[in-house]
Design an enzyme around this catalytic site. Structure first.
Site, PDB file in Angstrom:
ATOM      1  N   LYS A  13       0.647  -1.259   0.092  1.00  0.00           N
ATOM      2  CA  LYS A  13       0.028  -0.281   0.040  1.00  0.00           C
ATOM      3  C   LYS A  13       0.721   0.891  -0.128  1.00  0.00           C
ATOM      4  O   LYS A  13       1.655   1.641   0.304  1.00  0.00           O
ATOM      5  CB  LYS A  13      -1.058  -0.312   1.364  1.00  0.00           C
ATOM      6  CG  LYS A  13      -2.075  -1.118   1.036  1.00  0.00           C
ATOM      7  CD  LYS A  13      -2.758  -1.403   2.696  1.00  0.00           C
ATOM      8  CE  LYS A  13      -4.212  -2.267   2.291  1.00  0.00           C
ATOM      9  NZ  LYS A  13      -4.720  -1.969   3.477  1.00  0.00           N
ATOM     10  N   TYR A  25     -12.831  -1.624  -3.423  1.00  0.00           N
ATOM     11  CA  TYR A  25     -13.687  -1.909  -1.370  1.00  0.00           C
ATOM     12  C   TYR A  25     -14.123  -1.683  -1.729  1.00  0.00           C
ATOM     13  O   TYR A  25     -15.267  -0.904  -0.759  1.00  0.00           O
ATOM     14  CB  TYR A  25     -12.927  -0.707  -1.281  1.00  0.00           C
ATOM     15  CG  TYR A  25     -11.008  -1.096  -0.785  1.00  0.00           C
ATOM     16  CD1 TYR A  25     -10.719  -2.261   0.147  1.00  0.00           C
ATOM     17  CD2 TYR A  25      -9.955  -0.393  -1.195  1.00  0.00           C
ATOM     18  CE1 TYR A  25      -9.019  -2.194   1.177  1.00  0.00           C
ATOM     19  CE2 TYR A  25      -8.191  -0.648  -1.079  1.00  0.00           C
ATOM     20  CZ  TYR A  25      -8.522  -2.040   0.272  1.00  0.00           C
ATOM     21  OH  TYR A  25      -6.966  -1.839   0.428  1.00  0.00           O
ATOM     22  N   ASN A  69      -2.239   0.314   6.872  1.00  0.00           N
ATOM     23  CA  ASN A  69      -1.199  -0.403   7.392  1.00  0.00           C
ATOM     24  C   ASN A  69      -0.510  -1.742   6.446  1.00  0.00           C
ATOM     25  O   ASN A  69      -0.287  -2.693   6.592  1.00  0.00           O
ATOM     26  CB  ASN A  69      -1.892  -1.380   8.011  1.00  0.00           C
ATOM     27  CG  ASN A  69      -2.841  -1.794   7.121  1.00  0.00           C
ATOM     28  OD1 ASN A  69      -3.803  -1.558   5.646  1.00  0.00           O
ATOM     29  ND2 ASN A  69      -4.830  -2.832   7.429  1.00  0.00           N
ATOM     30  N   HIS A  81      -2.376  -5.058   1.738  1.00  0.00           N
ATOM     31  CA  HIS A  81      -3.660  -5.905   1.443  1.00  0.00           C
ATOM     32  C   HIS A  81      -3.197  -7.352   1.168  1.00  0.00           C
ATOM     33  O   HIS A  81      -2.355  -8.056   0.764  1.00  0.00           O
ATOM     34  CB  HIS A  81      -3.775  -5.812   0.065  1.00  0.00           C
ATOM     35  CG  HIS A  81      -5.231  -6.599  -0.093  1.00  0.00           C
ATOM     36  ND1 HIS A  81      -6.891  -6.361   0.746  1.00  0.00           N
ATOM     37  CD2 HIS A  81      -6.164  -7.189  -0.881  1.00  0.00           C
ATOM     38  CE1 HIS A  81      -7.264  -6.743   0.084  1.00  0.00           C
ATOM     39  NE2 HIS A  81      -6.991  -8.112  -1.107  1.00  0.00           N
ATOM     40  N   GLU A 123      -9.803 -10.403  -7.128  1.00  0.00           N
ATOM     41  CA  GLU A 123      -8.993  -8.842  -6.422  1.00  0.00           C
ATOM     42  C   GLU A 123      -8.186  -9.619  -8.060  1.00  0.00           C
ATOM     43  O   GLU A 123      -7.495  -8.424  -8.345  1.00  0.00           O
ATOM     44  CB  GLU A 123      -8.469  -9.142  -5.600  1.00  0.00           C
ATOM     45  CG  GLU A 123      -9.638  -8.591  -4.539  1.00  0.00           C
ATOM     46  CD  GLU A 123      -9.400  -8.966  -2.631  1.00  0.00           C
ATOM     47  OE1 GLU A 123     -10.010  -8.808  -1.860  1.00  0.00           O
ATOM     48  OE2 GLU A 123      -8.147  -9.260  -2.983  1.00  0.00           O
TER      49      GLU A 123
HETATM   50  P1  IDP Z   1      -7.727  -5.808   6.241  1.00  0.00           P
HETATM   51  O1  IDP Z   1      -6.884  -5.423   5.428  1.00  0.00           O
HETATM   52  O2  IDP Z   1      -7.197  -6.719   7.956  1.00  0.00           O
HETATM   53  O3  IDP Z   1      -9.320  -7.465   5.850  1.00  0.00           O
HETATM   54  P2  IDP Z   1     -10.257  -4.920   6.913  1.00  0.00           P
HETATM   55  O4  IDP Z   1     -10.888  -5.296   7.588  1.00  0.00           O
HETATM   56  O5  IDP Z   1     -10.455  -5.692   5.296  1.00  0.00           O
HETATM   57  O6  IDP Z   1      -8.929  -5.173   7.195  1.00  0.00           O
HETATM   58  O7  IDP Z   1     -10.508  -3.055   6.604  1.00  0.00           O
HETATM   59  C1  IDP Z   1      -9.715  -3.024   4.390  1.00  0.00           C
HETATM   60  C2  IDP Z   1      -8.910  -1.615   5.152  1.00  0.00           C
HETATM   61  O8  IDP Z   1     -10.157  -1.087   5.422  1.00  0.00           O
HETATM   62  C3  IDP Z   1      -7.437  -2.119   5.905  1.00  0.00           C
HETATM   63  O9  IDP Z   1      -5.915  -2.818   5.364  1.00  0.00           O
HETATM   64  C4  IDP Z   1      -6.984  -0.578   6.535  1.00  0.00           C
HETATM   65  O10 IDP Z   1      -6.001  -0.421   5.314  1.00  0.00           O
HETATM   66  C5  IDP Z   1      -8.994   0.061   5.899  1.00  0.00           C
HETATM   67  N1  IDP Z   1      -9.917  -0.467   7.741  1.00  0.00           N
HETATM   68  C6  IDP Z   1      -9.788  -1.133   8.495  1.00  0.00           C
HETATM   69  N2  IDP Z   1     -10.263  -0.931   9.717  1.00  0.00           N
HETATM   70  C7  IDP Z   1      -9.966   0.110   9.561  1.00  0.00           C
HETATM   71  C8  IDP Z   1     -10.370   1.529  10.368  1.00  0.00           C
HETATM   72  O11 IDP Z   1     -11.069   1.620  12.095  1.00  0.00           O
HETATM   73  N3  IDP Z   1      -9.957   2.815  10.215  1.00  0.00           N
HETATM   74  C9  IDP Z   1      -9.595   3.130   9.202  1.00  0.00           C
HETATM   75  N4  IDP Z   1      -9.592   1.911   8.604  1.00  0.00           N
HETATM   76  C10 IDP Z   1      -9.618   0.367   8.113  1.00  0.00           C
HETATM   77 MG    MG Z   2      -9.881  -7.143   4.039  1.00  0.00          MG
END
Ligand code: IDP
Ligand code: MG
Length: 140
Positions: free
Chosen positions: A11, A51, A114, A117, A128
């Site tokens: 990312k 997304y 983070n 992905h 995807e």
């Molecule tokens: P994942 O990437 O671990 O599967 P998901 O719940 O699918 O997590 O969320 C997708 C992406 O959305 C996350 O990787 C992160 O970048 C973002 N995200 C998830 N939760 C939050 C939040 O509470 N605040 C801001 N961004 C979030």
């Molecule tokens: Mg996810």
């Protein structure tokens, strides 16, 4: 039945912090083979579509804005049990909750920014991967 491919993106935060090489090294050291890879920047339309499952979540627009804020690396990876093993390698969504030695523990800035992905199911890995790559861009 588990398939052997998953989809990842390095990312914008991890590209910006200069960690493409470190993250790819961790991925290949963990036994994943790269089947397709590109360095690119998502359009807002692409990020929104990618997304779409999160469109009702409060952070959806923040997530889209972040994902288009700079270039990413997209890749299709192959390994036995690829989806689950890759989720283990990247660690929890929030790096403060991620285990030691995971990619997010090492390189993620925050729960939003983070670093990587990883697909959450075989079905989504296929969707995807197909979203980002045409068949002639995938090797083998
Ligand atoms: P994942 O990437 O671990 O599967 P998901 O719940 O699918 O997590 O969320 C997708 C992406 O959305 C996350 O990787 C992160 O970048 C973002 N995200 C998830 N939760 C939050 C939040 O509470 N605040 C801001 N961004 C979030
Ligand atoms: Mg996810």
């Amino acid at each position: 039945m588990a398939t052997n491919r998953t989809f990842t993106m390095i990312k914008p935060d991890a590209v910006e912090s200069g960690n493409i090489g470190n993250i790819l090294q961790m991925i290949t050291d963990a036994g994943f083979d790269i089947k397709a890879m590109k360095f690119t920047q998502l359009t807002e339309e692409q990020a929104k579509k990618f997304y779409e499952v999160h469109k009702e979540r409060p952070f959806y627009q923040e997530l889209v804005d972040y994902m288009i804020s700079g270039p990413i690396v997209a890749a299709i990876l192959e390994k036995d049990n690829a989806v689950a093993d890759f989720r283990s390698l990247i660690g929890a969504t929030d790096p403060t909750e991620a285990e030691e030695g995971t990619i997010r523990k090492k390189y993620a800035e925050s729960k939003a920014k983070n670093a990587v992905h990883g697909s959450d199911s075989d079905e989504n890995a296929k969707i995807e991967g197909d979203f980002h790559f045409s068949s002639d861009e995938v090797i083998g």
